[in-house]
Design an enzyme around this catalytic site. Structure first.
Site, PDB file in Angstrom:
ATOM      1  N   ASP A 128       0.808  -1.219   0.000  1.00  0.00           N
ATOM      2  CA  ASP A 128       0.000   0.000   0.000  1.00  0.00           C
ATOM      3  C   ASP A 128       0.842   1.271   0.000  1.00  0.00           C
ATOM      4  O   ASP A 128       0.302   2.367  -0.214  1.00  0.00           O
ATOM      5  CB  ASP A 128      -0.962   0.011   1.200  1.00  0.00           C
ATOM      6  CG  ASP A 128      -2.108  -0.970   0.999  1.00  0.00           C
ATOM      7  OD1 ASP A 128      -2.530  -1.152  -0.158  1.00  0.00           O
ATOM      8  OD2 ASP A 128      -2.563  -1.570   1.984  1.00  0.00           O
ATOM      9  N   ASP A 189      -5.385  -5.472  -6.049  1.00  0.00           N
ATOM     10  CA  ASP A 189      -5.168  -4.045  -5.777  1.00  0.00           C
ATOM     11  C   ASP A 189      -3.735  -3.611  -6.099  1.00  0.00           C
ATOM     12  O   ASP A 189      -3.469  -2.460  -6.430  1.00  0.00           O
ATOM     13  CB  ASP A 189      -5.448  -3.714  -4.306  1.00  0.00           C
ATOM     14  CG  ASP A 189      -6.543  -4.559  -3.673  1.00  0.00           C
ATOM     15  OD1 ASP A 189      -6.740  -5.694  -4.143  1.00  0.00           O
ATOM     16  OD2 ASP A 189      -7.173  -4.117  -2.727  1.00  0.00           O
TER      17      ASP A 189
HETATM   18  N1  GLY Z   1      -7.064  -2.086  -1.156  1.00  0.00           N
HETATM   19  C1  GLY Z   1      -8.156  -2.462  -0.350  1.00  0.00           C
HETATM   20  C2  GLY Z   1      -9.498  -2.265  -0.952  1.00  0.00           C
HETATM   21  O1  GLY Z   1      -9.683  -2.125  -2.134  1.00  0.00           O
HETATM   22  O2  GLY Z   1     -10.440  -2.261  -0.198  1.00  0.00           O
END
Ligand code: GLY
Length: 413
Positions: A128, A189
């Site tokens: 992230d 993601d």
């Molecule tokens: N990256 C986490 C989500 O999309 O909730």
């Protein structure tokens, strides 16, 4: 004679209706991005007011994250590496500044962006880091040209690349969950974080990990994901698990979706955005074809499962249209399609453009815009349904991609 007159009358009516029909078909779908952007600016000003204490002081380390149903103001979380949404609010402020040139917004953007520096100076926590830094420092760099932001984003790209496993061919998403998943885990993601690596690979040749390496890591991640992370119809798993040592693909499972075999709407939206962006940097036609494949299955399932252009949170939730919506997925897809439509020629490109505009139109109605209900832009997103968290809420990343999509549309117009 009477029969002849009736026949002529029918012919005239048919000709008239087909004329009307072709007129309807040829009229391009339009949407006024400017008024939606003005609305976003107003909501940002309202939100900024509520983010000050009674003496007018602001804690820049507290980042807006969500507004639950029946609440009016943002619930904030401390900016830190473990908080994946740490960068979205400053990104929203930078984009708002870019559009409005409002100096009060720029001042706030600088303060909130500053609060993220400590994250870059700590050891990398997980993938992230890409979301956090791309959305804050790079949006700040785009809006101001401030070289400090650029250097910080380059440093972040370098750190992110240390999570890459060369045997597997992808970046490890969650180092803390390797044991729980039984191997190297990569989530869909993570495709979004390749943008930081691609950008960095083109910006600077003084990096600790060389630029060509950053580019190669990003391409290899996209290739490995394309090979393992999707079902034959183009829908994706949320998590792909690989053997850490020999790199073979073990299984595809879900984390935030309805089931291992379902289409979690936001996961699919990350795939659409991700492969479109990978094509932007590589100009490799394999990625453009794949971006269309993952888009086409999304649009097909959207038509089958939703009463408008905003998906239910997971397209396989058996409640169908009764299931909670996820406006955030619609925002990510709308933004992606406004880029994809420029890469795809003719009728198909136009279909993507019109789909994006229809999404933005639906999102901009009182069904989704928060207006007086709360200070966010949008309502009705779903964060982590299986964990019972942020269901049918305003969530910061929905607003971020809504604003990005509106700005992309404005530039197209
Ligand atoms: N990256 C986490 C989500 O999309 O909730």
């Amino acid at each position: 004679m009477k029969k002849k007159i009736i026949f002529l009358l029918i012919l005239t009516m048919l000709a008239f209706s087909s004329c009307n029909h072709s007129k309807q078909q040829s009229e391009p779908l339009s949407f006024e991005a400017d008024s939606a952007l003005t609305y976003c600016h107003q909501q940002v000003l309202r939100a900024l007011e509520t983010l000050c204490d009674s003496t007018g002081n602001r804690d820049f380390t507290m980042m807006p994250r969500n507004i639950l149903a029946d609440e009016q103001i943002w619930n904030c979380r401390k900016a830190k590496a473990e908080e994946w949404c740490s960068g979205f609010w400053s990104g929203i402020l930078w984009m708002t500044y870019e559009y409005s040139k409002d100096e009060s917004v720029r001042e706030a953007a600088e303060g909130y962006t500053e609060a993220i520096v400590s994250i870059i100076n700590s050891p990398v926590y997980d993938h992230d880091l890409g979301f956090i830094t791309f959305n804050s420092f790079l949006k700040g760099y785009e809006a101001t040209g401030n070289d400090c932001y650029k250097q910080l984003a380059l440093q972040a790209a370098d750190s992110l690349a240390t999570l890459y496993n060369n045997k597997v061919g992808t970046i490890l998403s969650w180092p803390r969950h390797v044991k729980d998943y039984g191997g190297h885990n990569t989530i869909m993601d993570n495709m979004m974080n390749l943008e930081l690596l691609f950008w960095a690979s083109q910006e600077n040749d003084e990096l600790r990990i060389k630029n060509d390496e950053l580019f190669d890591i990003a391409v290899r991640h996209a290739e490995t994901t394309m090979k393992n992370h999707f079902r034959p119809d183009g829908s994706c798993y949320h998590v792909a698990v690989y053997d850490t040592l020999d790199g073979h693909f073990i299984k595809g499972v879900t984390h935030q979706g309805y089931s291992d075999s379902s289409m979690w709407s936001r996961g699919q939206s990350w795939a659409i955005y991700g492969y479109t962006m990978v094509y932007r940097f590589t100009k490799d036609k394999r990625f453009l074809d794949f971006a269309q494949k993952v888009t086409d299955i999304y649009l097909k399932r959207l038509r089958e499962t939703s009463d408008d252009r905003v998906p239910i949170w997971d397209m396989d939730d058996p409640r169908g249209t009764e299931a909670p919506k996820d406006a955030s997925a619609a925002c990510v897809v709308a933004s992606a399609l406004l880029e994809l439509c420029q890469f795809v020629e003719n009728e198909k490109g136009n279909t993507y453009r019109e789909a994006a505009i229809s999404m933005l139109r639906d999102l901009s109605t009182d069904r989704y815009q928060s207006r007086d209900n709360n200070v966010a832009f949008l309502m009705h997103s779903t964060g982590h349904h299986p964990a019972g968290s942020e269901i049918d809420a305003s969530i910061i990343y929905a607003d971020y991609y809504y604003l990005e999509a509106l700005l992309r549309l404005l530039r197209l117009q």
